[in-house]
Design an enzyme around this catalytic site. Structure first.
Site, PDB file in Angstrom:
ATOM      1  N   ASP A   1       7.841  -6.164   3.145  1.00 33.18           N
ATOM      2  CA  ASP A   1       6.674  -7.165   3.439  1.00 33.18           C
ATOM      3  C   ASP A   1       6.152  -8.260   2.811  1.00 33.18           C
ATOM      4  OD1 ASP A   1       5.891  -7.771   5.795  1.00 33.18           O
ATOM      5  OD2 ASP A   1       4.157  -6.334   6.088  1.00 33.18           O
TER       6      ASP A   1
ATOM      7  N   GLU B   1       4.011   2.390  21.398  1.00 34.59           N
ATOM      8  CA  GLU B   1       3.303   3.879  21.431  1.00 34.59           C
ATOM      9  C   GLU B   1       2.585   4.172  22.838  1.00 34.59           C
ATOM     10  OE1 GLU B   1       2.236   3.201  16.730  1.00 34.59           O
ATOM     11  OE2 GLU B   1       0.423   3.290  18.159  1.00 34.59           O
TER      12      GLU B   1
ATOM     13  N   VAL C   1       1.912  -0.987  19.007  1.00 29.43           N
ATOM     14  CA  VAL C   1       1.034  -0.315  19.913  1.00 29.43           C
ATOM     15  C   VAL C   1       1.641  -0.359  21.224  1.00 29.43           C
ATOM     16  CG1 VAL C   1      -1.186  -0.647  21.105  1.00 29.43           C
ATOM     17  CG2 VAL C   1      -0.886  -0.947  18.475  1.00 29.43           C
ATOM     18  N   ALA C   2       2.317  -1.303  21.603  1.00 26.99           N
ATOM     19  CA  ALA C   2       3.027  -1.474  22.825  1.00 26.99           C
ATOM     20  C   ALA C   2       3.996  -0.554  22.808  1.00 26.99           C
ATOM     21  CB  ALA C   2       3.691  -2.885  23.092  1.00 26.99           C
TER      22      ALA C   2
ATOM     23  N   ARG D   1       0.923  -1.206  -0.132  1.00 29.28           N
ATOM     24  CA  ARG D   1      -0.154   0.120  -0.131  1.00 29.28           C
ATOM     25  C   ARG D   1       0.873   1.226  -0.078  1.00 29.28           C
ATOM     26  NH1 ARG D   1      -5.268   0.088   2.256  1.00 29.28           N
ATOM     27  NH2 ARG D   1      -4.980   2.468   1.770  1.00 29.28           N
TER      28      ARG D   1
ATOM     29  N   ASP E   1      39.209 -24.108  -5.626  1.00 25.39           N
ATOM     30  CA  ASP E   1      37.823 -23.705  -4.952  1.00 25.39           C
ATOM     31  C   ASP E   1      37.946 -23.650  -3.423  1.00 25.39           C
ATOM     32  OD1 ASP E   1      37.851 -26.619  -4.861  1.00 25.39           O
ATOM     33  OD2 ASP E   1      35.717 -26.316  -4.046  1.00 25.39           O
TER      34      ASP E   1
ATOM     35  N   ASP F   1      43.334 -27.520  -9.636  1.00 29.33           N
ATOM     36  CA  ASP F   1      42.651 -28.340  -8.605  1.00 29.33           C
ATOM     37  C   ASP F   1      41.435 -29.179  -9.223  1.00 29.33           C
ATOM     38  OD1 ASP F   1      41.421 -29.100  -6.020  1.00 29.33           O
ATOM     39  OD2 ASP F   1      39.836 -27.693  -6.356  1.00 29.33           O
TER      40      ASP F   1
HETATM   41  P1  ADQ Z   1       0.004  -4.464  12.516  1.00 27.28           P
HETATM   42  O1  ADQ Z   1      -0.052  -5.872  12.608  1.00 27.28           O
HETATM   43  O2  ADQ Z   1      -0.890  -3.694  11.747  1.00 27.28           O
HETATM   44  O3  ADQ Z   1       1.598  -4.513  11.625  1.00 27.28           O
HETATM   45  P2  ADQ Z   1       1.207  -3.158  14.844  1.00 27.28           P
HETATM   46  O4  ADQ Z   1       2.629  -2.957  14.769  1.00 27.28           O
HETATM   47  O5  ADQ Z   1       0.478  -3.051  16.182  1.00 27.28           O
HETATM   48  O6  ADQ Z   1       0.513  -4.060  14.077  1.00 27.28           O
HETATM   49  O7  ADQ Z   1       0.843  -1.432  14.065  1.00 27.28           O
HETATM   50  C1  ADQ Z   1      -0.399  -0.943  14.150  1.00 27.28           C
HETATM   51  C2  ADQ Z   1      -0.314   0.705  13.812  1.00 27.28           C
HETATM   52  O8  ADQ Z   1      -1.609   0.925  13.521  1.00 27.28           O
HETATM   53  C3  ADQ Z   1       0.336   1.347  15.043  1.00 27.28           C
HETATM   54  O9  ADQ Z   1       1.150   2.359  14.825  1.00 27.28           O
HETATM   55  C4  ADQ Z   1      -1.221   1.895  15.788  1.00 27.28           C
HETATM   56  O10 ADQ Z   1      -0.938   3.217  16.174  1.00 27.28           O
HETATM   57  C5  ADQ Z   1      -1.732   2.192  14.415  1.00 27.28           C
HETATM   58  N1  ADQ Z   1      -3.195   2.019  14.714  1.00 27.28           N
HETATM   59  C6  ADQ Z   1      -3.857   0.778  15.627  1.00 27.28           C
HETATM   60  N2  ADQ Z   1      -5.239   1.150  15.972  1.00 27.28           N
HETATM   61  C7  ADQ Z   1      -5.484   2.228  14.942  1.00 27.28           C
HETATM   62  C8  ADQ Z   1      -6.669   3.145  14.996  1.00 27.28           C
HETATM   63  N3  ADQ Z   1      -7.768   2.689  15.374  1.00 27.28           N
HETATM   64  N4  ADQ Z   1      -6.590   4.209  14.238  1.00 27.28           N
HETATM   65  C9  ADQ Z   1      -5.389   4.456  13.574  1.00 27.28           C
HETATM   66  N5  ADQ Z   1      -4.345   3.825  13.845  1.00 27.28           N
HETATM   67  C10 ADQ Z   1      -4.324   2.851  14.504  1.00 27.28           C
HETATM   68  C11 ADQ Z   1       2.535  -5.317  11.111  1.00 27.28           C
HETATM   69  C12 ADQ Z   1       2.918  -6.436  11.839  1.00 27.28           C
HETATM   70  C13 ADQ Z   1       3.507  -5.865  12.997  1.00 27.28           C
HETATM   71  C14 ADQ Z   1       4.701  -4.910  12.941  1.00 27.28           C
HETATM   72  C15 ADQ Z   1       4.176  -4.007  12.067  1.00 27.28           C
HETATM   73  C16 ADQ Z   1       5.432  -2.891  11.811  1.00 27.28           C
HETATM   74  O11 ADQ Z   1       1.921  -7.172  12.046  1.00 27.28           O
HETATM   75  O12 ADQ Z   1       3.896  -7.027  14.059  1.00 27.28           O
HETATM   76  O13 ADQ Z   1       4.836  -4.290  14.181  1.00 27.28           O
HETATM   77  O14 ADQ Z   1       3.750  -4.615  11.101  1.00 27.28           O
HETATM   78  O15 ADQ Z   1       6.601  -3.671  11.215  1.00 27.28           O
END
Ligand code: ADQ
Length: 737
Positions: free
Chosen positions: A142, A390, A387-388, A10, A688, A508
């Site tokens: 990805d 953040e 998220v953790a 995307r 080699d 060789d």
């Molecule tokens: P995701 O599976 O999408 O990503 P995650 O890493 O938690 O999982 O990222 C989600 C992101 O979306 C976060 O930045 C969060 O702030 C944002 N988000 C969540 N809910 C939202 C909401 N309601 N509105 C707006 N924003 C929201 C994949 C992999 C993960 C890996 C990431 C990055 O599955 O394991 O950490 O890519 O590599």
């Protein structure tokens, strides 16, 4: 330096079409926000899909989509709804996603989806190649684009390509179930550098490459013969300052300006003083462990009833992949579970779970993070989990407790969180209790350490680190001291060959003139090769010496010719033309009876290995063994042997899939050196493996030394394959005809 091309499924933008017009806004989400600053700062373009199917964009608006995207440095890849169905919802999200997250029961192997995946990857490749110029760097992202690195490499062999895998890479045992496992690995290996969130994912990948494609792995590098590919771990960070600063801003906002959600949260805190809030935020995905989290919360309220009416779980689930049946089922399951728990425990003044199934603007996310006492993040598998991170970044007064599944990549960096096994309900509910009761000093102590780490290793640092490492791989490629034999080098070499008065060629055998076989006796020379080498030896003023680790009986039987000389067993035996074998040194062999039993124990413990007994040396071959076990055992054995043979004048040579024990005084180099008494003005040596390094070293500076394959060497040049060796030797021959 050229530009950087970022490619992800995307684009980092959101297109909305309404009333025959379109609106383009930046999209949220980890990757988009993470790479945004990197994308905007430097000279870069981003290639990807807009999120809308081709059929959804009216023809008259298509130029506008292009134009708007371009204004943000983006180039759209057009996907039809059928492609989206089969490539995105199909192979990407019904095969790769579940398999890589260890959900084998959800994994579908559908040949039609695989075809679409290949075609769409090619579509992305075409879009990249159209924009690619010499000196550009490509960074692919990805699991939707695993084939892309090799597709780009095929068209542009010299370009620098990086790949980052955002999801876990599963263990070999899981990955091997994929019918298209080889194609996927070969696709990825088109890159120069492969990035993973954790060391474990990196090792899983390397192990699969070794077991499935049989490439040698040296630490974190894959030797593809003609190219070295590196894998490394780069744990993705977040835009720390953005989250922290937004949290600070929210705190200082006058009441009248706060969001509706914040007002609701404040009201809740006001009317139910002392009530704690637990937050959980994820995309609605079966990997995130949402259903179990709700069950665990229900169990918590049962096990610790004093918390009823005193704690609330706010659950935000963002709709995701709603076209995939598993996600629809999960949505239903979660709706029911929330209903059941709320139905069971709710009172007139209290509902245990507030559940939101929607996406929320960034500001609301910050409100939720800053207002919650505990974050409960319990994925069953998660590549990283931003998220953790953040949540921790928004805790500006350093309070708050993070409960985090150890199955998330983030757990490796956030060890001060309360780490739980998402399948262990007792542990989850006890951790919730511990979190709710944790003294503030402890919260602060834990969070400060995590914050420091997250601030330092931000997403910007992550991107820079990856790019620096990626550029280094090209740098290493360019400065690889040994040069590949190319047409210019050949021209010079042929001139020297033609003009020389006396020539000597040291060749060789295994891995140089012929490829390795599982059984050494199968690597017999064919009549064409014999004809080629003996014809070389028949040329005037030309001496051809085959120099091998093979025993004299085999070498002598295969190569009995008046036109070539033989050196066998790494230099112990010498035979001139059709003459008799001569010993080059007097050697003692008593040691063999002592060492053989040690080797035998390794043969017993390592299926597929065997001992080759030569006149003056012993060799333990492990080419046919399980490659990983073979490597492990050979390391073990060489350590054992080195202890045993110290002070006995013996040495252990590590050749290609073989360990050989022999007298230290004998080397190919010494044996070759003895033949150099005559005056040769063209010296050529080709080999080699490790044992050939001895004669590369021994020969005078004017010698042309050539390594077959691309591993570290003292030789001046390298050539990629033994087929190319035969070609080069035939060219020598044609020079004098
Ligand atoms: P995701 O599976 O999408 O990503 P995650 O890493 O938690 O999982 O990222 C989600 C992101 O979306 C976060 O930045 C969060 O702030 C944002 N988000 C969540 N809910 C939202 C909401 N309601 N509105 C707006 N924003 C929201 C994949 C992999 C993960 C890996 C990431 C990055 O599955 O394991 O950490 O890519 O590599």
């Amino acid at each position: 330096m050229g530009k950087t091309i970022i490619i992800s499924n995307r684009l980092p933008l959101q297109i909305n079409i309404s009333e025959n017009d379109l609106e383009v806004s930046p999209s949220v989400g980890g990757l988009a926000t993470g790479l945004k600053s990197f994308h905007q700062e430097g000279d870069s373009i981003w290639i990807g899909w807009t999120g809308l199917a081709s059929e959804e964009i009216p023809e008259n608006l298509k130029p506008k989509v292009l134009e708007k995207a371009k204004s943000q440095g983006c180039i759209p890849v057009d996907l039809t709804s059928e492609e989206i169905e089969k490539f995105y919802y199909g192979f990407s999200n019904r095969t790769i996603w579940p398999l890589f997250h260890y959900f084998m029961e959800y994994t579908e192997f559908d040949a039609e989806h695989w075809e679409a995946y290949k075609q769409v990857n090619q579509k992305y490749a075409d879009a990249v190649i159209e924009k690619l110029e010499d000196g550009d760097t490509v960074w692919v992202h990805d699991y939707q684009l695993l084939l892309l690195p090799a597709l780009i490499r095929k068209e542009k062999p010299k370009v620098t390509i990086g790949f980052f895998n955002h999801i876990p890479f599963p263990s070999y045992e899981v990955f091997r179930t994929l019918p298209w496992r080889e194609e996927i690995l070969r696709g990825m290996l088109g890159a120069d550098l492969l990035g993973f969130h954790t060391y474990d994912y990196e090792r899983h990948f390397l192990r699969s490459v070794n077991r499935i494609l049989h490439y040698d792995i040296n630490f974190n590098a894959v030797n593809k013969g003609n190219r070295i590919v590196k894998a490394d771990s780069f744990p993705m960070g977040i835009d720390y300052n953005k989250f922290r600063n937004s949290a600070l801003e929210h705190k200082s906002q006058p009441k009248s300006e706060t969001t509706d959600i914040q007002k609701k949260l404040d009201y809740h805190k006001y009317v139910s003083k002392g009530t704690k809030l637990i937050i959980s935020i994820d995309r609605l995905d079966y990997t995130k462990g949402i259903a179990n989290r709700i069950r665990a919360f229900g169990y918590f309220l049962e096990k610790y009833p004093e918390y009823q009416e005193n704690v609330r779980l706010i659950m935000l689930a963002v709709p995701s992949r709603t076209n995939v049946p598993q996600y629809q089922l999960l949505k239903k399951e979660i709706d029911e579970l929330v209903g059941r728990i709320n139905g069971k425990f709710a009172t007139v003044n209290w509902t245990p779970i507030w559940y939101f199934y929607r996406s929320m603007p960034f500001d609301n996310l910050i409100d939720l993070y800053t207002s919650s006492d505990v974050a409960l993040i319990t994925p069953v598998r998660d590549g990283m989990n931003l998220v953790a991170k953040e949540y921790i970044a928004t805790r500006t007064d350093n309070t708050g407790v993070l409960i985090l599944s150890e199955m998330a990549g983030a757990a490796q960096e956030l060890s001060e969180a309360l780490l739980i096994n998402p399948n262990n309900f007792e542990q989850i509910v006890d951790s919730i209790k511990y979190a709710l009761e944790m003294p503030e000093e402890e919260q602060i102590r834990r969070n400060k350490i995590m914050q420091k780490r997250l601030r330092r290793y931000s997403v910007e640092k992550w991107a820079k680190d990856f790019m620096t490492n990626l550029r280094e791989t090209t740098w290493t490629r360019k400065t690889f001291r040994t040069l590949e034999i190319n047409e210019i080098i050949k021209k010079d070499l042929f001139e020297k060959y033609s003009e020389a008065g006396q020539r000597i060629l040291f060749l060789d055998y295994d891995g140089t003139l012929v490829n390795y076989e599982d059984k050494p006796e199968d690597a017999k020379p064919d009549p064409e090769l014999i004809e080629l080498i003996t014809s070389l030896g028949r040329q005037e003023n030309t001496r051809v010496v085959l120099i091998s680790g093979r025993d004299k009986e085999t070498l002598g039987a295969w190569w009995n010719s008046p036109d070539i000389d033989l050196i066998a067993e790494h230099g112990i035996w010498f035979k001139k033309g059709e003459g008799e074998w001569e010993l080059t040194e007097t050697l003692d062999c008593e040691w063999m009876a002592k060492i053989r039993p040690v080797l035998e124990t390794y043969v017993d413990r390592t299926p597929g290995t065997f001992i080759e007994e030569k006149n003056y040396s012993l060799a333990w071959h492990f080419r046919k063994a399980n490659p990983e076990l073979g490597e492990v055992r050979s390391n073990e054995l060489s350590a054992v042997l080195r202890d045993l043979i110290s002070d006995h004048g013996l040495s252990v040579l590590k050749g290609n899939k073989v360990l050989e024990i022999k007298n230290s005084s004998v080397t190919k180099g010494k044996a070759a050196g003895k033949l150099l008494e005559e005056n040769y003005d063209f010296l050529f040596a080709i080999g080699d493996d490790y044992t050939d390094e001895y004669f590369f070293n021994e020969l005078p500076d004017n010698a042309t030394t050539v390594k077959v394959g691309m591993s570290k060497t003292q030789a001046k040049y390298y050539i990629k394959t033994s087929e190319q060796v035969s070609e080069l030797l035939s060219q020598f021959l044609s020079l004098t005809h």
